[in-house]
Design an enzyme around this catalytic site. Structure first.
Site, PDB file in Angstrom:
ATOM      1  N   CYS A  69       0.905  -0.990   0.014  1.00 36.90           N
ATOM      2  CA  CYS A  69      -0.029  -0.086   0.036  1.00 36.90           C
ATOM      3  C   CYS A  69       1.016   1.361  -0.009  1.00 36.90           C
ATOM      4  O   CYS A  69       0.839   2.063  -0.884  1.00 36.90           O
ATOM      5  CB  CYS A  69      -0.994  -0.011   1.268  1.00 36.90           C
ATOM      6  SG  CYS A  69      -2.223  -1.391   1.140  1.00 36.90           S
TER       7      CYS A  69
ATOM      8  N   HIS B 179      -2.606   6.453   3.771  1.00 36.35           N
ATOM      9  CA  HIS B 179      -1.719   5.556   4.147  1.00 36.35           C
ATOM     10  C   HIS B 179      -0.312   6.274   3.878  1.00 36.35           C
ATOM     11  O   HIS B 179       0.699   5.458   3.291  1.00 36.35           O
ATOM     12  CB  HIS B 179      -1.868   4.430   3.562  1.00 36.35           C
ATOM     13  CG  HIS B 179      -1.249   3.221   4.502  1.00 36.35           C
ATOM     14  ND1 HIS B 179      -1.527   1.789   4.164  1.00 36.35           N
ATOM     15  CD2 HIS B 179      -0.380   3.262   5.415  1.00 36.35           C
ATOM     16  CE1 HIS B 179      -0.830   0.990   4.875  1.00 36.35           C
ATOM     17  NE2 HIS B 179      -0.271   2.026   5.841  1.00 36.35           N
TER      18      HIS B 179
END
Ligand code: MG
Length: 491
Positions: free
Chosen positions: A122, A182
């Site tokens: 991610c 993120h």
């Protein structure tokens, strides 16, 4: 919501931040986002033309038959799925999961079959997507830990990075982000400090008590099973209310179909693809709602480009909670194709030929230069961007992008926690050793897309030069790179 008031507040915040910044490079970089025009690149790409990859470029008459979009930079909507596998959409071969809205997007746009991310995780994937830089250049090489803005988790995207949102904002775009970030959870790392005028989302994915509007926690946040709907409502409102006198950039980063799988009650038990299918079908529903909002704006004053993609391949260790890599090997956190090759669709009626399948290798690092060029901007001359403006390729002007690789192809690197481990060059993929294999390997992706047969023993004539080239490129990229940010978890 993109409004003039919010934009003004954001502009003041930026001015304040620049004024406060002790680093003159920080201010200088934005100023220097002006020198290397992409016109030369465009001219080079236009001149280069090879054999068609998967389907032929539509005839000029077919392109010309589409209605011409209004002039001027388009609105841009970038939709990112989380851990969606290559084989999870109907238009990419999913046998059980129904994705009519994404399939329609593909039927009306360009379906890419060799779209790659530089790292199958991610944080590094998202960092590369938003900055246009390989992970070692930003230090975003592993997943950042979860946490709240007040928990003292200090690492995240650096203040001196130029995100695509900042680049587009500099070109007059209104900007907004919805969903999973993120790239850091502390205040200075949040999206509103990196080019987005507004933010609504959970920074690291799925802890709903950390749902933020801007930098403020949302009171009484919805349960995780309502997050896709909440993100969708927010995105639709942004699209509906966006100013008509300037373009907007919306980055919608869904948390699904990442585990835990929690579809809303309307989608629970609906898919023949099980619980995972339920979540993907709700994601598809969301795309349909976004596209309705786009169409409702009409096409008279400004067109809209929609890009859809996944951040990395399916998390196979989750068993039934994981998606499918399609015909490819392995998944998330792996340098094999199942980890780095993701579904990706580009939709821009009148500019991109409808129903085209594009097999030319491209990567998420190409998104930054593509969008900056589309907005009439220029890349910073002080940074080395390895991505290319995809406009000539997506619009059908050319069928290949030139590069220094095998047969004049581009050279595309793959990373694992900051280390360059693979080099894609033409039909070949050279792979360094890691937990996946103990020796150097070589695969012919045209003949063996599933990477079953290691050709290193018989094709050292190909593998050895690729190994040397990988080392040169890796050193070049790591030169003046940043210290890796703290983190490194698998999710
Ligand atoms: Mg992911």
């Amino acid at each position: 919501m993109i409004t003039k008031r919010v934009a003004e507040v954001n502009a003041r915040r930026h001015l304040l931040r620049y004024h406060r910044s002790p680093d003159p490079m920080r201010r200088g970089r934005r100023d220097r986002l002006v020198a290397v025009g992409l016109s030369a690149v465009l001219a080079g790409l236009t001149a280069a033309c090879g054999s068609a990859p998967d389907t032929p470029v539509p005839a000029a008459s077919a392109i010309a038959s589409s209605p011409s979009p209004p002039p001027g930079p388009p609105n841009i909507i970038l939709i990112l799925a989380d851990d969606l596998g290559y084989g999870d959409l109907g238009s990419y071969g999913a046998p059980l999961i129904r994705t009519p809205n994404l399939d329609r997007l593909a039927a009306e746009g360009v379906r890419m079959t060799d779209f790659r991310v530089p790292s199958a995780l991610c944080t590094p994937s998202r960092g590369a997507l938003l900055t246009g830089l390989y992970p070692p250049r930003t230090g975003l090489v592993g997943n950042l830990p979860s946490g709240s803005p007040t928990e003292g988790i200090s690492d995240g995207i650096d203040d001196d990075e130029i995100t695509v949102a900042q680049a587009l904002e500099d070109r007059g775009y209104g900007t907004a982000m919805v969903g999973k970030w993120h790239l850091g959870s502390t205040l200075a790392h949040l999206p509103t400090f990196h080019g987005f005028a507004s933010y609504f989302g959970i920074s690291n994915g799925d802890q709903t008590f950390l749902l933020l509007r801007g930098t403020t926690p949302v009171k009484d946040p919805p349960g995780l099973d309502q997050i896709t709907k909440a993100y969708t409502r927010e995105a639709v409102t942004i699209i509906r209310d966006a100013d008509h006198d300037r373009p907007f950039f919306l980055y919608l980063a869904h948390r699904s179909p990442h585990v835990p799988l929690e579809p809303s009650p309307e989608f629970l038990g609906r898919s023949a693809g099980g619980l995972y299918g339920d979540v993907v079908e709700e994601l598809d529903w969301s795309v349909g709602e976004v596209m309705k909002a786009v169409r409702d704006r009409g096409s008279s004053e400004r067109s809209t480009l929609v890009l859809f993609m996944s951040d990395n391949g399916p998390w196979l260790s989750q068993g039934e909670g994981a998606g499918s890599p399609g015909p490819f090997r392995s998944g998330k956190n792996s340098p094999y194709e199942g980890g780095v090759r993701v579904p990706a669709i580009a939709w821009w009626p009148g500019r991109y030929p409808a129903g085209r399948t594009l097999g030319e290798p491209v990567m998420s690092l190409d998104v930054f230069p593509t969008l900056v060029a589309m907005a009439g901007g220029r890349l910073s001359p002080t940074l080395t961007y390895y991505g290319a403006d995809l406009t000539p390729l997506l619009s059908g002007q050319v069928s290949r992008l030139p590069g220094a690789g095998t047969d004049g192809s581009r050279e595309l690197l793959g990373y694992y926690f900051g280390d360059a481990v693979s080099l894609r060059s033409g039909r070949w993929k050279f792979l360094r050793p890691g937990y996946w294999d103990l020796v150097d390997t070589l695969y012919d992706l045209e003949a063996d897309p599933a990477e079953r047969t290691d050709l290193y023993p018989t094709r050292a004539d190909v593998a050895v030069p690729l190994s040397a080239r990988l080392a040169v490129l890796a050193d070049e990229i790591a030169f003046n790179g940043k210290k890796p940010k703290k983190g490194g978890g698998p999710d």
